[in-house]
Design an enzyme around this catalytic site. Structure first.
Site, short mmCIF file in Angstrom:
data_model
loop_
_atom_site.label_atom_id
_atom_site.label_comp_id
_atom_site.label_asym_id
_atom_site.label_seq_id
_atom_site.Cartn_x
_atom_site.Cartn_y
_atom_site.Cartn_z
N LYS A 51 0.84 -1.20 0.00
CA LYS A 51 0.00 0.00 0.00
C LYS A 51 0.87 1.25 0.00
O LYS A 51 1.88 1.32 0.70
CB LYS A 51 -0.90 -0.02 1.23
CG LYS A 51 -1.93 1.09 1.32
CD LYS A 51 -2.78 0.90 2.57
CE LYS A 51 -3.81 2.00 2.74
NZ LYS A 51 -4.63 1.80 3.97
N SER A 80 -9.87 -0.45 7.40
CA SER A 80 -9.18 -0.22 6.13
C SER A 80 -8.47 -1.43 5.55
O SER A 80 -8.03 -1.40 4.41
CB SER A 80 -8.18 0.94 6.28
OG SER A 80 -8.87 2.17 6.30
N SER A 112 -9.34 1.91 3.42
CA SER A 112 -8.53 2.65 2.47
C SER A 112 -7.55 1.77 1.69
O SER A 112 -6.94 2.25 0.72
CB SER A 112 -7.74 3.74 3.21
OG SER A 112 -6.87 3.18 4.18
#
Length: 535
Positions: free
Chosen positions: A119, A224, A200
Site C-alpha cells: 500500500k 481499512s 482505504s
C-alpha cells in the site's frame, strides 16, 4: 511508472514440499513452462508458489514476470483496475537475486522469492514515492524501507510495487469516495468494475482479488484492511496493534494504526504475518511483539474449530441466510456456538470518542512524520501546510470532494488536551471492555460477525453508500486482532466473515479462520464484469 512485460503466463498447482535440503531452482525457461502447464498465475495461492520454489519446480523470476504481465493485462489495460500505482523497475533483478541464493544453497523460508504489493502509505526503498495518494507527497522518495518491509526482504520477498488507496487513508473528507486518489485515480472492484473496492487499502484488496501478486500489504485504522478484503472477496488480517512496526508508514493514529497482510488464503496471511511481526525499538507500541510473535502458519488445521467456543454478534442488516450458513459450518466443524448480547454496547459513545482521538492524533502524528522526513524532500511540515496545498491545487486534489475532516483536525488543541485524553480513555475503555466481557464473562475464544455488506456503486463526488454491517470498530478501537475470510456472495457480491480475538491472540484467530475457510470453500473468483448484471 509500471515495468511492462509483454508476456502472459499460466501456472500449475504443486504438491506441498517439506524438504530438508534446498532444491536447485530450474532455469527460467523450465519454470515458465511449469507455470504454463495448468491455469493462470492468478489461480495460485502464495503457499502453492512457495511450495513450487521449495521443491525446485519454479523460480522467482518466472513468477515475478508472470505477475508483471498480469498487471499489464488487467491493471494497465483491459479492465484497467487502477489497483497498482507503480511497479519497481528492479523487480526482476530482485527475483534473480533470490534465485541465485537458491542456487548457492540458501533458502530463507516460504517467502523466498515471493512477489508482494505494498500500500502506498508504506515506505519502500527505491525510486517510487510514498504518496498516500496525494500530490502533496509526490516527491516523497525517502530511499528507506519501513521495518515491516525490511523484515519481508529478510524473509526473501520480492517487493513488486505500490498499490492505490483512498487518498490520505480515507481521512480527508466525510464525503470521500473510497478507492480514489489524485495520484492513482479510482480503484475498481474486480467482481463488478462499477462497484467500490472500499478503503482505504482499496488497491491491495482489488489486486489480491484480481491476482496481481502473491500477497499484499494493507494498513488499518478502522476497517481499512477488513472492509476492502471483505468486498473484494479475499482474506484480510488486522493484527493486534503493536505486533507489526508502524515506523515509516504515513500515520493517522498511533493508538489504532497497524499494517497487515491481505491475501487469497488464511495460510498465506499467516506466512506473511510471520515475516512482518516483531518489536521495533522506535515504535513503543511494539515493545511486547517479540514475546508474542511466532510461526503463525504452524498448527493451522481443518480441525481447528473443535472444542472452540465461538461467540456470535449478529448485527442489523446482515445477510441472514448466508450468515446462518456460516454459523452452521462453524458448528459442523466442532465449535460450540454462543449467541452474544451486544445491545448494551454504547457504539455511539465509542464512535464519538474515536473520532475525537483520530482528529487529534492525525494532526500531531502527521506533523511528526513530515518533520522527520529527509531534509529538502517535502516542503509541507504540518497538516495546515497540506490543507493549503490542496486549496492551491483544488482542480486536481479537491475535484471530487473536500477536506472537511482535515480542517476539523487542524483545529485540535494537541495530545495533552484533557478532552483528547478523556476521549481516548473512554473509547478504548468501552471497546476493550465490551470485547473482554465476551471473552471473560461468556468464556468465548473468538467472536464472529459479518464483516461488511456488499460493494456499492462508485459515485465520485457523492461519497460512499455503505450497505450492511461493519464489524471493524470494536477491534479497531481496542487494538485487538481481526481477520476476515470470504463468506460467499450476497446479492451477487462478496461479503466476509469476521473473526475477532483478545489482544495478542492473533494465532488463535488465524486458526479459527483457517478451519472455517477450509470447511466453507466460499472464496469466489472474480470475473472482471463491467457491472453486476453483465454476463
Amino acid at each position: 511508472m509500471k515495468f511492462k512485460i509483454a508476456l502472459i503466463l499460466s501456472c500449475v498447482t504443486f504438491a506441498s514440499s517439506a524438504s530438508a535440503m534446498v532444491a536447485t531452482p530450474p532455469s527460467t525457461e523450465v519454470a515458465t513452462a511449469n507455470l504454463a502447464k495448468a491455469g493462470p498465475i492468478e489461480s495460485l495461492d502464495l503457499s502453492q508458489l512457495a511450495d513450487g520454489i521449495d521443491n525446485g519446480a519454479l523460480n522467482s523470476e518466472a513468477i515475478t514476470a508472470a505477475y508483471l504481465a498480469r498487471i499489464a493485462a488487467v491493471d494497465d489495460s483491459g479492465p484497467m483496475l487502477n489497483a497498482v500505482i507503480a511497479t519497481f523497475p528492479d523487480a526482476i533483478e530482485q527475483a534473480r537475486a533470490m534465485d541465485a541464493e537458491l542456487r548457492a544453497g540458501t533458502y530463507r523460508g516460504p517467502m523466498h522469492g515471493i512477489p508482494v504489493l505494498v500500500k502506498d502509505n508504506v515506505e519502500v526503498a527505491g525510486p517510487i514515492a510514498t504518496t498516500v495518494g496525494s500530490l502533496a507527497l509526490a516527491g516523497n522518495i525517502t530511499n528507506r524501507d519501513a521495518p515491516l518491509i525490511a523484515r519481508l526482504r529478510a524473509a526473501g520477498a520480492v517487493i513488486l510495487g505500490k498499490t492505490n488507496l483512498s487518498e490520505w487513508a480515507n481521512i480527508r473528507s466525510d464525503n470521500s469516495t473510497s478507492g480514489w486518489s489524485a495520484v492513482g485515480g479510482l480503484t475498481k472492484n474486480p467482481h463488478a468494475l462499477d462497484r467500490n473496492s472500499c478503503g482505504s487499502s482499496s488497491g491491495s484488496g482489488s489486486a489480491m482479488a484480481a491476482g496481481l501478486a502473491a500477497g499484499s500489504i494493507g494498513t488499518e485504522t478502522d476497517g481499512s484492511i477488513t472492509c476492502p478484503a471483505g468486498v473484494n472477496g479475499v482474506v484480510g488480517f488486522k493484527p493486534t496493534v503493536g505486533l507489526v512496526s508502524r515506523r515509516y508508514i504515513v500515520p493517522i493514529s498511533h493508538s489504532q494504526d497497524t499494517a497487515g497482510p491481505m491475501t487469497r488464503s488464511v495460510r498465506d496471511a499467516a506466512i506473511m504475518l510471520t515475516a512482518m511481526a516483531g518489536s521495533d525499538p522506535q515504535d513503543a507500541a511494539t515493545a511486547d511483539a517479540d514475546t508474542w510473535r511466532g510461526d503463525y502458519s504452524k498448527d493451522l488445521s481443518v480441525d481447528g474449530l473443535k472444542g472452540m467456543r465461538i461467540g456470535v454478534l449478529r448485527a442489523p442488516n446482515v445477510d441472514a441466510a448466508l450468515f446462518d450458513a456460516a454459523l452452521a459450518t462453524l458448528k459442523a466443524g466442532g465449535a460450540e456456538i454462543v449467541m452474544l448480547d451486544g445491545s448494551k454496547i454504547d457504539r455511539q459513545k465509542i464512535g464519538q470518542g474515536e473520532f475525537k482521538v483520530l482528529l487529534a492524533e492525525l494532526k500531531a502524528n502527521l506533523a511528526t512524520y513530515l518533520q522527520a522526513l529527509p531534509e529538502g524532500l517535502i516542503p509541507h511540515k504540518t497538516l495546515a501546510d497540506v490543507i493549503a496545498f490542496n486549496k492551491a491545487n483544488a482542480d486536481t486534489e479537491l475535484q471530487h470532494f473536500g477536506q472537511d475532516i482535515f480542517e476539523a483536525a487542524d483545529k485540535e488543541a494537541g495530545l495533552d488536551d484533557p478532552a483528547y485524553v478523556q476521549a481516548l480513555a473512554t473509547s478504548r475503555g468501552l471497546a476493550s471492555g465490551a470485547l473482554n466481557q465476551f471473552f471473560v464473562h461468556d468464556k468465548v475464544d473468538v467472536i464472529v460477525a459479518q464483516t461488511n455488506g456488499p460493494a456499492w456503486l462508485s459515485t465520485l463526488g457523492k461519497g460512499d453508500a455503505f450497505s450492511g454491517p461493519s464489524a471493524s470498530q470494536l477491534p479497531a478501537v481496542a487494538g485487538f486482532p481481526h481477520l476476515t475470510v470470504p463468506m460467499g456472495l450476497s446479492a451477487g457480491l462478496p461479503v466476509g466473515l469476521s473473526f475477532i480475538g483478545p489482544k495478542w491472540h492473533d494465532h488463535a484467530v488465524l486458526k479459527a479462520g483457517y478451519a472455517y475457510e477450509q470447511l466453507s470453500k466460499a472464496r469466489v473468483t472474480p470475473q472482471l464484469r463491467p457491472t453486476l448484471e453483465s454476463k
